[in-house]
Design a protein around this motif. Structure first.
Motif, PDB file in Angstrom:
ATOM      1  N   UNK A 160       0.859  -1.183   0.000  1.00  0.00           N
ATOM      2  CA  UNK A 160       0.000   0.000   0.000  1.00  0.00           C
ATOM      3  C   UNK A 160       0.892   1.229   0.000  1.00  0.00           C
ATOM      4  N   UNK A 161       0.999   1.865  -1.114  1.00  0.00           N
ATOM      5  CA  UNK A 161       1.933   2.984  -1.250  1.00  0.00           C
ATOM      6  C   UNK A 161       1.348   4.254  -0.657  1.00  0.00           C
ATOM      7  N   UNK A 162       2.202   5.019  -0.014  1.00  0.00           N
ATOM      8  CA  UNK A 162       1.771   6.294   0.556  1.00  0.00           C
ATOM      9  C   UNK A 162       1.537   7.306  -0.572  1.00  0.00           C
ATOM     10  N   UNK A 163       2.538   7.476  -1.425  1.00  0.00           N
ATOM     11  CA  UNK A 163       2.371   8.372  -2.566  1.00  0.00           C
ATOM     12  C   UNK A 163       1.697   7.605  -3.699  1.00  0.00           C
ATOM     13  N   UNK A 164       0.703   8.210  -4.299  1.00  0.00           N
ATOM     14  CA  UNK A 164       0.073   7.566  -5.455  1.00  0.00           C
ATOM     15  C   UNK A 164       1.007   7.754  -6.648  1.00  0.00           C
ATOM     16  N   UNK A 165       1.464   6.665  -7.248  1.00  0.00           N
ATOM     17  CA  UNK A 165       2.436   6.789  -8.331  1.00  0.00           C
ATOM     18  C   UNK A 165       1.916   7.688  -9.461  1.00  0.00           C
ATOM     19  N   UNK A 166       2.796   8.480  -9.994  1.00  0.00           N
ATOM     20  CA  UNK A 166       2.516   9.316 -11.163  1.00  0.00           C
ATOM     21  C   UNK A 166       1.364  10.293 -10.956  1.00  0.00           C
ATOM     22  N   UNK A 167       1.125  10.682  -9.713  1.00  0.00           N
ATOM     23  CA  UNK A 167       0.022  11.628  -9.486  1.00  0.00           C
ATOM     24  C   UNK A 167       0.504  13.079  -9.451  1.00  0.00           C
ATOM     25  N   UNK A 168       1.814  13.276  -9.523  1.00  0.00           N
ATOM     26  CA  UNK A 168       2.347  14.645  -9.434  1.00  0.00           C
ATOM     27  C   UNK A 168       2.182  15.379 -10.758  1.00  0.00           C
ATOM     28  N   UNK A 169       1.551  16.548 -10.700  1.00  0.00           N
ATOM     29  CA  UNK A 169       1.505  17.395 -11.903  1.00  0.00           C
ATOM     30  C   UNK A 169       1.211  18.833 -11.529  1.00  0.00           C
ATOM     31  N   UNK A 170       1.532  19.732 -12.435  1.00  0.00           N
ATOM     32  CA  UNK A 170       1.219  21.150 -12.224  1.00  0.00           C
ATOM     33  C   UNK A 170      -0.257  21.385 -12.496  1.00  0.00           C
ATOM     34  N   UNK A 171      -0.828  22.396 -11.865  1.00  0.00           N
ATOM     35  CA  UNK A 171      -2.186  22.793 -12.247  1.00  0.00           C
ATOM     36  C   UNK A 171      -2.165  24.253 -12.712  1.00  0.00           C
ATOM     37  N   UNK A 172      -3.170  24.610 -13.476  1.00  0.00           N
ATOM     38  CA  UNK A 172      -3.108  25.836 -14.278  1.00  0.00           C
ATOM     39  C   UNK A 172      -4.316  26.730 -14.016  1.00  0.00           C
ATOM     40  N   UNK A 173      -4.115  28.036 -14.170  1.00  0.00           N
ATOM     41  CA  UNK A 173      -5.223  28.989 -14.193  1.00  0.00           C
ATOM     42  C   UNK A 173      -4.991  29.870 -15.415  1.00  0.00           C
ATOM     43  N   UNK A 174      -5.986  29.960 -16.231  1.00  0.00           N
ATOM     44  CA  UNK A 174      -5.882  30.726 -17.474  1.00  0.00           C
ATOM     45  C   UNK A 174      -4.653  30.315 -18.281  1.00  0.00           C
ATOM     46  N   UNK A 175      -4.363  29.034 -18.261  1.00  0.00           N
ATOM     47  CA  UNK A 175      -3.268  28.520 -19.069  1.00  0.00           C
ATOM     48  C   UNK A 175      -1.887  28.715 -18.450  1.00  0.00           C
ATOM     49  N   UNK A 176      -1.842  29.287 -17.255  1.00  0.00           N
ATOM     50  CA  UNK A 176      -0.545  29.539 -16.627  1.00  0.00           C
ATOM     51  C   UNK A 176      -0.407  28.654 -15.383  1.00  0.00           C
ATOM     52  N   UNK A 177       0.742  27.988 -15.220  1.00  0.00           N
ATOM     53  CA  UNK A 177       0.879  27.114 -14.043  1.00  0.00           C
ATOM     54  C   UNK A 177       0.904  27.928 -12.747  1.00  0.00           C
ATOM     55  N   UNK A 178       0.035  27.582 -11.819  1.00  0.00           N
ATOM     56  CA  UNK A 178      -0.044  28.322 -10.546  1.00  0.00           C
ATOM     57  C   UNK A 178       0.230  27.429  -9.337  1.00  0.00           C
ATOM     58  N   UNK A 179       0.603  26.213  -9.593  1.00  0.00           N
ATOM     59  CA  UNK A 179       0.906  25.335  -8.471  1.00  0.00           C
ATOM     60  C   UNK A 179       1.085  23.898  -8.948  1.00  0.00           C
ATOM     61  N   UNK A 180       1.305  23.011  -7.997  1.00  0.00           N
ATOM     62  CA  UNK A 180       1.410  21.590  -8.339  1.00  0.00           C
ATOM     63  C   UNK A 180       0.690  20.770  -7.291  1.00  0.00           C
TER      64      UNK A 180
END
Lengths: 351, 145
Positions: free
Chosen positions: B4-24
């Motif tokens: 049972x993994x703590x981190x979900x594999x491959x779940x890391x990604x940036x998120x965007x607002x109006x096409x601009x990355x504002x966080x991950x």
């Protein structure tokens, strides 16, 4: 499918915890698997398989009743927890523990589940091993009239090495007798009758670096003692084990096994008490960790245990409770569905 | 393996607002079999590349609800389902640059009835580490792509 025996069989859905965790089976899948094993009833953890817990909607309740109809199996037991430590700054008071206990009773009533397995103060030993009080006698005394009013049974699981006959469990039987409210009673868990290290534990310890040869030697000596009707004394093999140069992981596994067996009454006495108390028990957990090539539970004497239950006049459910998954899943997928099916077949053959 | 993994594999990604990355963001799971009241999570710290993220930049998200780290342990009646991942959002203008990053979560999640603190870690064969010093951590190296 309901059968005409005094002893009926159930499956605790806890047995399917990895199937549920990894989303191979949802609640419906687990209920279907229990029905497919031939069981007549199932036991469910609200804290695990009911995402709406503690406030379960009518929609969920309707679906829950529907699933029982669809698969021809009855919900017979709901699991309660004593979450004394759930708040960050302080422990819950007895009043709050009482209120939470009643929440479980209300849920059982809403879902038509007749038994609540209650985590009582003497669940695992004379005093709680964690230092946190569980649900004490005084709280259970307050819950009793409510359970009676709702027509529910509170089953106190005796998970201890000394079983249902231990002196410190008797006050609960006396409480029911004293009040005339027979809505509380003891339930046995077969782990009390484990006479040797299970093969599941050996798999677990070896995955942490323990030496299989030594643990199998220990297990064989524990089995020899049990079948000779003698108590197992670790001292009799200590020298032989030390000659095999146990590493730290092996020694820790041995220490745990030896500690668990210390102060345990003789098996003759445990069986005698199981028989003596059988007619007054209200529910039973058929604990198992592994099943051998002959279809027998590898560390408990199921034929003997069932003989005691039958001769003692037990009337109620025995629920498969598989815990080998937690011990063996580090080395591969454990087929919980198949384990439970085999376990149900074994228990059915002993009725 | 059924670890049972703590981190979900491959779940890391940036998120965007109006096409601009504002966080991950990334996901974590609780493991075990029992759902846990959030009030049992007494500490929640995130470090990125060995630098602690300011708490006001962290959002712990379950379903439609979001919590700042200090709000998690006040959520007495909210439960984290053992098999459902939580999403951890980190506000960071520009997102996390492409490349290799070390993400570390330090989470103290005690048992609701035993009370002992334990950490869910990502170490094989050791899904729960009991630690008397009340310090523990889960870490893993992830590659942004």
């Amino acid at each position: 499918m309901e059968k005409n025996y005094d002893i009926k069989l159930a499956v605790s859905l806890y047995s399917y915890q990895d199937n549920y965790y990894f989303k191979r089976y949802d609640l419906e899948g687990c209920i279907a698997a229990a029905a497919g094993s031939g069981a007549e009833g199932f036991e469910v953890f609200a804290d695990n398989m009911m995402p709406e817990w503690p406030y379960v909607s009518d929609e969920f309740a309707d679906r829950f009743f529907g699933l029982q109809e669809r698969y021809g199996i009855k919900a017979v037991c709901l699991d309660h927890f004593s979450d004394r430590a759930m708040w960050k700054n302080r422990q819950l008071t007895d009043d709050e523990m009482f209120e939470r206990g009643v929440m479980y009773l209300k849920l059982a009533k809403k879902l038509g589940i007749p038994i609540v397995k209650l985590l009582h103060q003497e669940h695992i030993a004379r005093v709680p091993i964690s230092g946190y009080n569980l649900t004490t006698y005084e709280i259970i005394e307050r819950m009793l009239p409510i359970a009676a009013d709702m027509g529910l049974m509170m089953a106190l699981e005796v998970h201890t090495a000394d079983g249902v006959g231990a002196d410190y469990q008797q006050k609960y039987i006396e409480l029911a007798e004293k009040t005339g409210l027979h809505n509380v009673g003891l339930m046995a868990d077969f782990s009390t009758f484990s006479y040797c290290m299970t093969t599941a534990d050996i798999v677990d310890h070896c995955s942490r670096g323990a030496q299989r040869e030594i643990l199998e030697f220990l297990r064989s000596k524990q089995r020899e003692a049990y079948f000779a009707g003698e108590p197992f004394e670790y001292e009799s093999i200590r020298e032989a084990v030390e000659k095999m140069s146990p590493n730290e992981a092996t020694q820790s596994a041995i220490n745990f096994a030896v500690r668990h067996g210390r102060g345990k009454p003789s098996f003759a006495q445990l069986y005698k008490e199981l028989k003596e108390y059988a007619s007054r028990m209200v529910y039973v957990h058929g604990k198992f960790y592994d099943i051998d090539e002959n279809g027998q539970v590898d560390d408990m004497d199921y034929p003997k245990i069932f003989e005691c239950l039958k001769e003692g006049g037990y009337k109620g459910y025995v629920a498969s409770e598989f815990e080998g998954n937690r011990r063996m899943n580090m080395v591969g997928w454990v087929d919980e569905i198949e384990y439970v099916r085999k376990h149900q077949a074994l228990m059915r053959s002993l009725l | 393996m059924t670890e049972k993994k703590f981190f979900v594999p491959e779940s890391l990604h940036n998120f965007y607002a109006n096409g601009y990355p504002v966080g991950f963001q990334f996901q974590i799971t609780l493991g075990g079999y029992r759902n846990k009241p959030l009030s049992c999570i007494e500490k929640f710290v995130v470090k990125v590349d060995d630098v602690e993220v300011p708490a006001n930049m962290i959002h712990f998200c379950l379903g439609f609800k979001k919590y700042l780290p200090h709000e998690i342990s006040d959520a007495y009646t909210d439960y984290w389902a053992a098999q459902d991942p939580a999403t951890v959002e980190i506000d960071q203008l520009g997102g996390l640059p492409f490349g290799e990053h070390k993400i570390e979560v330090i989470m103290l999640a005690k048992s609701a009835y035993i009370g002992s603190p334990f950490y869910v870690t990502d170490v094989v064969n050791q899904p729960h580490t009991y630690n008397v010093s009340n310090m523990g951590k889960a870490e893993m190296m992830w590659v942004m792509s």
